[in-house]
Scaffold this motif. Structure first.
Motif, PDB file in Angstrom:
ATOM      1  N   ALA A 170      -0.066  -9.063  16.899  1.00 59.83           N
ATOM      2  CA  ALA A 170      -0.614 -10.421  16.916  1.00 59.83           C
ATOM      3  C   ALA A 170      -1.924 -10.486  16.140  1.00 59.83           C
ATOM      4  N   SER A 171      -2.637  -9.361  16.024  1.00 58.70           N
ATOM      5  CA  SER A 171      -3.922  -9.338  15.297  1.00 58.70           C
ATOM      6  C   SER A 171      -3.742  -9.562  13.804  1.00 58.70           C
ATOM      7  N   ALA A 172      -2.497  -9.433  13.301  1.00 57.31           N
ATOM      8  CA  ALA A 172      -2.263  -9.622  11.874  1.00 57.31           C
ATOM      9  C   ALA A 172      -2.247 -11.088  11.475  1.00 57.31           C
ATOM     10  N   LEU A 173      -2.113 -11.993  12.432  1.00 60.27           N
ATOM     11  CA  LEU A 173      -2.015 -13.419  12.118  1.00 60.27           C
ATOM     12  C   LEU A 173      -3.357 -13.953  11.637  1.00 60.27           C
ATOM     13  N   LEU A 174      -3.313 -14.674  10.522  1.00 61.36           N
ATOM     14  CA  LEU A 174      -4.522 -15.317  10.016  1.00 61.36           C
ATOM     15  C   LEU A 174      -4.778 -16.629  10.741  1.00 61.36           C
ATOM     16  N   GLU A 175      -3.724 -17.394  10.918  1.00 66.33           N
ATOM     17  CA  GLU A 175      -3.819 -18.676  11.580  1.00 66.33           C
ATOM     18  C   GLU A 175      -2.425 -19.052  12.065  1.00 66.33           C
ATOM     19  N   GLY A 176      -2.359 -19.958  13.002  1.00 63.21           N
ATOM     20  CA  GLY A 176      -1.056 -20.361  13.508  1.00 63.21           C
ATOM     21  C   GLY A 176      -1.120 -21.738  14.139  1.00 63.21           C
ATOM     22  N   HIS A 177       0.017 -22.433  14.044  1.00 60.83           N
ATOM     23  CA  HIS A 177       0.132 -23.741  14.675  1.00 60.83           C
ATOM     24  C   HIS A 177       1.585 -23.925  15.092  1.00 60.83           C
ATOM     25  N   GLY A 178       1.817 -23.964  16.410  1.00 62.30           N
ATOM     26  CA  GLY A 178       3.181 -24.082  16.906  1.00 62.30           C
ATOM     27  C   GLY A 178       3.981 -22.855  16.530  1.00 62.30           C
ATOM     28  N   SER A 179       5.092 -23.073  15.833  1.00 61.98           N
ATOM     29  CA  SER A 179       5.951 -21.956  15.436  1.00 61.98           C
ATOM     30  C   SER A 179       5.623 -21.439  14.042  1.00 61.98           C
ATOM     31  N   GLN A 180       4.581 -21.987  13.394  1.00 61.09           N
ATOM     32  CA  GLN A 180       4.207 -21.575  12.049  1.00 61.09           C
ATOM     33  C   GLN A 180       2.923 -20.754  12.087  1.00 61.09           C
ATOM     34  N   ALA A 181       2.883 -19.702  11.257  1.00 59.42           N
ATOM     35  CA  ALA A 181       1.695 -18.855  11.161  1.00 59.42           C
ATOM     36  C   ALA A 181       1.672 -18.240   9.772  1.00 59.42           C
ATOM     37  N   SER A 182       0.612 -17.490   9.465  1.00 59.78           N
ATOM     38  CA  SER A 182       0.521 -16.846   8.158  1.00 59.78           C
ATOM     39  C   SER A 182      -0.115 -15.473   8.302  1.00 59.78           C
ATOM     40  N   VAL A 183       0.238 -14.574   7.372  1.00 60.98           N
ATOM     41  CA  VAL A 183      -0.327 -13.226   7.320  1.00 60.98           C
ATOM     42  C   VAL A 183      -0.588 -12.889   5.856  1.00 60.98           C
ATOM     43  N   PHE A 184      -1.284 -11.766   5.629  1.00 62.37           N
ATOM     44  CA  PHE A 184      -1.436 -11.236   4.283  1.00 62.37           C
ATOM     45  C   PHE A 184      -0.388 -10.163   4.073  1.00 62.37           C
ATOM     46  N   LEU A 185       0.407 -10.342   3.023  1.00 63.48           N
ATOM     47  CA  LEU A 185       1.454  -9.394   2.656  1.00 63.48           C
ATOM     48  C   LEU A 185       0.958  -8.550   1.493  1.00 63.48           C
ATOM     49  N   VAL A 186       1.210  -7.242   1.516  1.00 62.85           N
ATOM     50  CA  VAL A 186       0.738  -6.332   0.480  1.00 62.85           C
ATOM     51  C   VAL A 186       1.889  -5.991  -0.468  1.00 62.85           C
ATOM     52  N   ASP A 187       1.666  -6.193  -1.763  1.00 66.37           N
ATOM     53  CA  ASP A 187       2.645  -5.761  -2.771  1.00 66.37           C
ATOM     54  C   ASP A 187       2.499  -4.254  -2.946  1.00 66.37           C
ATOM     55  N   LYS A 188       3.570  -3.500  -2.656  1.00 68.48           N
ATOM     56  CA  LYS A 188       3.480  -2.041  -2.683  1.00 68.48           C
ATOM     57  C   LYS A 188       3.294  -1.485  -4.098  1.00 68.48           C
ATOM     58  N   GLN A 189       3.608  -2.268  -5.118  1.00 68.22           N
ATOM     59  CA  GLN A 189       3.437  -1.799  -6.494  1.00 68.22           C
ATOM     60  C   GLN A 189       2.032  -2.080  -7.027  1.00 68.22           C
ATOM     61  N   THR A 190       1.575  -3.341  -6.825  1.00 69.04           N
ATOM     62  CA  THR A 190       0.278  -3.730  -7.395  1.00 69.04           C
ATOM     63  C   THR A 190      -0.863  -3.617  -6.387  1.00 69.04           C
ATOM     64  N   HIS A 191      -0.535  -3.495  -5.102  1.00 68.38           N
ATOM     65  CA  HIS A 191      -1.535  -3.432  -4.028  1.00 68.38           C
ATOM     66  C   HIS A 191      -2.342  -4.723  -3.915  1.00 68.38           C
ATOM     67  N   LEU A 192      -1.784  -5.820  -4.430  1.00 66.58           N
ATOM     68  CA  LEU A 192      -2.431  -7.120  -4.291  1.00 66.58           C
ATOM     69  C   LEU A 192      -1.888  -7.808  -3.047  1.00 66.58           C
ATOM     70  N   VAL A 193      -2.741  -8.590  -2.359  1.00 59.89           N
ATOM     71  CA  VAL A 193      -2.319  -9.268  -1.138  1.00 59.89           C
ATOM     72  C   VAL A 193      -1.920 -10.703  -1.452  1.00 59.89           C
TER      73      VAL A 193
END
Length: 324
Positions: free
Chosen positions: A250-273
């Motif tokens: 749950a600590s990975a969530l940036l923000e959430g509202h109802g059933s919607q939320a967001s996280v930072f995803l890491v590209d394993k090739q470029t290491h960009l989020v």
């Protein structure tokens, strides 16, 4: 940025399990009543008592039904005398054939009324339909009861129990008889019992809108009592919307509202989020179920996300596949 924690999203193979609460009831139970109304003479058993097949459980005061039986017997006797009187007269031509036929019809009608009264009198007592247990007592001696009003509720069989629960229409569409289940009763904390779906209602309850389901116990480890409360987890053979769900902290969530939320995803090739929108489900301890937006090989930022921004580069340290 090298201070962020990263983790693979974890598969959730049990996310598709249906978890509901229910109550233990006898496999078969019957509400017993008198066919006719009247005053109860006696109720000889109380809730919790075991009964044997054929045992008398309650009786009505027979005064009124005995009076009706006497009147019916007198009506039969009178009709019989009328036939005996008119038959020889008809043979001699002093009475019409119609009169004799009417007398015979009246005799048959009187006999039918007598049989109906005798049948009612036979049902002026309640007997146990099978060996079982009295689950509830609804009336007392000297009470007036209407025809068909429940007097006692008994189980048909003393040792066969099921857990009854209610399923939503969405769950009902996935569950089939024979689906395995795990039962945890509050009376036996920490103990699991195995069961299976044994019956599904053909229509919903008009009051709750749920479909009743019965879960049969498979060799219960402890004696069961009607009224025990517990939780059942059904493993349906038909996959649902959570079949491909994963879990993340749950600590990975940036923000959430109802059933919607967001996280930072890491590209394993470029290491960009990259910020990723998710559809989340129920909370499971310190984790949260994600039903849409991630796959089991997705790498997410689990710590330090507040210090990142879209397109930031992170340095991954350690073997992600070895992380818990």
């Amino acid at each position: 940025f090298s201070g962020a924690g990263q983790l693979f999203a974890q598969p959730a193979p049990d996310a598709d399990i249906i978890s509901v609460y229910g109550i233990v009831r006898p496999d078969r139970e019957a509400k017993l009543a008198f066919k006719i109304g009247g005053m109860i003479r006696s109720v000889t058993v109380d809730a919790g008592e075991r009964v044997e097949k054929g045992q008398v459980l309650a009786e009505l005061d027979a005064s009124e039904i005995d009076s009706r039986a006497s009147r019916a017997a007198l009506a039969v006797e009178k009709a019989r005398r009328d036939v005996a009187r008119l038959k020889p007269l008809g043979e001699k031509g002093y009475a019409s054939a119609q009169s004799v036929a009417d007398a015979r019809t009246a005799l048959e009608a009187a006999r039918a009324d007598q049989r109906a009264v005798e049948f009612d009198r036979s049902l002026a007592r309640i007997t146990a339909p099978a060996d079982g247990v009295v689950l509830a007592r609804h009336a007392e001696a000297r009470e007036l009861v209407a025809p068909g009003a429940p007097v006692l509720t008994v189980s048909a069989g003393s040792d066969s129990f099921v857990l009854k629960t209610g399923l939503s229409d969405r769950d009902m569409a996935r569950v089939k008889t024979g689906d395995p289940a795990t039962i945890r009763l509050d009376a036996f904390e920490g103990m699991e019992m195995q069961g299976e779906v044994s019956r599904l209602a053909a229509e919903s309850d008009p009051r709750s809108g749920t479909f009743e389901a019965e879960i049969r116990f498979i060799e219960p480890a402890h004696p069961l009592v009607s009224g025990f409360i517990g939780q059942v987890q059904i493993r349906p053979a038909i996959s649902g919307a959570n079949a491909s769900a994963v879990t993340i902290p749950a600590s990975a969530l940036l923000e959430g509202h109802g059933s919607q939320a967001s996280v930072f995803l890491v590209d394993k090739q470029t290491h960009l989020v990259e910020r990723r929108r998710l559809t989340v489900g129920r909370i499971r301890g310190e984790n949260i179920l994600v039903t849409e937006g991630l796959t089991p090989d997705s790498v997410i930022v689990t710590a330090g996300a507040a210090y990142l921004h879209e397109g930031a580069r992170v340095r991954i340290t350690g073997d992600l596949a070895a992380l818990p």
